[in-house]
Design a protein around this motif. Structure first.
Motif, PDB file in Angstrom:
ATOM      1  N   PRO A 148       1.063  -1.050   0.357  1.00 17.69           N
ATOM      2  CA  PRO A 148       0.202   0.203  -0.438  1.00 17.69           C
ATOM      3  C   PRO A 148       0.800   1.348  -0.199  1.00 17.69           C
ATOM      4  O   PRO A 148       2.342   1.561   0.160  1.00 17.69           O
ATOM      5  CB  PRO A 148      -0.830  -0.402   1.513  1.00 17.69           C
ATOM      6  CG  PRO A 148      -0.990  -1.353   2.048  1.00 17.69           C
ATOM      7  CD  PRO A 148       0.661  -2.193   1.436  1.00 17.69           C
ATOM      8  N   VAL A 149      -0.120   2.135  -0.485  1.00 20.32           N
ATOM      9  CA  VAL A 149       0.554   3.432  -0.656  1.00 20.32           C
ATOM     10  C   VAL A 149       0.180   4.810   0.331  1.00 20.32           C
ATOM     11  O   VAL A 149      -1.298   4.451   0.291  1.00 20.32           O
ATOM     12  CB  VAL A 149       1.031   4.340  -1.900  1.00 20.32           C
ATOM     13  CG1 VAL A 149       1.400   5.220  -2.167  1.00 20.32           C
ATOM     14  CG2 VAL A 149       1.824   3.496  -3.013  1.00 20.32           C
ATOM     15  N   THR A 150       1.147   5.229   0.953  1.00 25.51           N
ATOM     16  CA  THR A 150       0.285   6.224   2.240  1.00 25.51           C
ATOM     17  C   THR A 150       0.780   7.825   1.559  1.00 25.51           C
ATOM     18  O   THR A 150       1.722   7.793   1.002  1.00 25.51           O
ATOM     19  CB  THR A 150       1.239   5.924   3.317  1.00 25.51           C
ATOM     20  OG1 THR A 150       0.496   4.824   3.877  1.00 25.51           O
ATOM     21  CG2 THR A 150       0.144   7.680   4.422  1.00 25.51           C
ATOM     22  N   VAL A 151      -0.458   8.965   0.933  1.00 27.35           N
ATOM     23  CA  VAL A 151       0.029  10.277   0.648  1.00 27.35           C
ATOM     24  C   VAL A 151       0.167  10.214   1.832  1.00 27.35           C
ATOM     25  O   VAL A 151      -0.702  10.732   2.676  1.00 27.35           O
ATOM     26  CB  VAL A 151      -1.322  10.530  -0.345  1.00 27.35           C
ATOM     27  CG1 VAL A 151      -0.854  12.010  -0.567  1.00 27.35           C
ATOM     28  CG2 VAL A 151      -1.384   9.439  -1.812  1.00 27.35           C
ATOM     29  N   THR A 152       1.468  11.441   1.983  1.00 24.68           N
ATOM     30  CA  THR A 152       1.525  12.300   3.143  1.00 24.68           C
ATOM     31  C   THR A 152       0.995  13.775   3.076  1.00 24.68           C
ATOM     32  O   THR A 152       1.127  14.323   4.046  1.00 24.68           O
ATOM     33  CB  THR A 152       2.863  11.638   3.881  1.00 24.68           C
ATOM     34  OG1 THR A 152       3.877  12.392   2.744  1.00 24.68           O
ATOM     35  CG2 THR A 152       3.582  10.679   4.200  1.00 24.68           C
ATOM     36  N   ARG A 153       1.293  13.964   1.551  1.00 31.01           N
ATOM     37  CA  ARG A 153       1.499  15.204   1.284  1.00 31.01           C
ATOM     38  C   ARG A 153       0.756  15.886  -0.099  1.00 31.01           C
ATOM     39  O   ARG A 153       1.217  15.554  -0.315  1.00 31.01           O
ATOM     40  CB  ARG A 153       2.634  15.849   2.035  1.00 31.01           C
ATOM     41  CG  ARG A 153       2.750  17.604   1.383  1.00 31.01           C
ATOM     42  CD  ARG A 153       3.685  18.300   2.464  1.00 31.01           C
ATOM     43  NE  ARG A 153       4.162  19.662   1.951  1.00 31.01           N
ATOM     44  CZ  ARG A 153       4.361  20.396   0.896  1.00 31.01           C
ATOM     45  NH1 ARG A 153       4.887  20.370   0.364  1.00 31.01           N
ATOM     46  NH2 ARG A 153       4.362  21.561   0.937  1.00 31.01           N
TER      47      ARG A 153
END
Length: 200
Positions: free
Chosen positions: A108-113
């Protein structure tokens, strides 16, 4: 008596046996080996097999390590959906639109900004960052841009992009996503509306 031949013993006599040669003396190791020959040979055979298998294990080819997971920008796409209706009379300086974030493969990929390159615009998202997106589960994100200073935004936006910081188990990356000509037209129109007095 006459004749030639061996002298034969007379009655009541016998030939004395010659003494047998003395047996050589054996040490304790030889005696032990003779008594336990099968066990010793079995132990030697087991030792040889273990040594051989240990050598084969030590010299076996090493399995290849699994490939590293891809960088998050290699498996993530951000697609422009459409502008959202904004009450211009309430907030003429805001522009909202939807994007869809899709991750093509694990992890999974986390969008942090989420940000953009123009100093005169602020950006917020719903859901707020950080948020996570899994492979096979596209996520719709609402983005609102608000003009904070008309002098620092362009009149006509040629090729606008979103800067998105992505993170997965392999890396953290900031990637610029170009959302295409329809986004450029919609953003230019929204900026014209927001800053119509300043652009004249």
């Amino acid at each position: 008596m006459s004749g030639v031949g061996p002298v034969e013993p007379g009655e009541g006599t016998h030939v004395r046996d010659a003494p047998s040669a003395p047996r050589p003396r054996r040490g304790p190791l030889e005696r032990y080996f003779e008594q336990h020959r099968r066990a010793v040979l079995g132990a030697l055979l087991i030792s040889a097999v273990l040594a051989g298998s240990g050598y084969l294990h030590a010299t076996r080819p090493r399995p290849e390590s699994p490939p590293a997971p891809p960088h998050p920008s290699q498996v993530t796409t951000v697609a422009y959906l459409n502008p959202q209706a904004v009450d211009v009379e309430t907030d003429p300086r805001s522009f909202s639109f939807g994007v869809e974030v899709t991750v093509e493969s694990d992890p999974p990929v986390t969008v942090t900004r989420i940000s953009q390159p123009y100093a005169g615009l602020s950006v917020t998202s719903d859901p707020r960052t950080p948020f996570r997106t899994k492979a096979g589960s596209p996520r719709k994100i609402m983005i609102t841009m608000r003009v904070t200073e008309c002098g620092k935004v362009p009149r006509n936006v040629g090729l606008p992009f979103l800067d998105v910081t992505l993170r997965n188990t392999h890396a953290i990356q900031m990637h610029s996503f170009i959302l295409g000509p329809r986004y450029a037209q919609d953003l230019s129109h929204a900026l014209q509306v927001a800053c119509s007095n300043d652009f004249r």
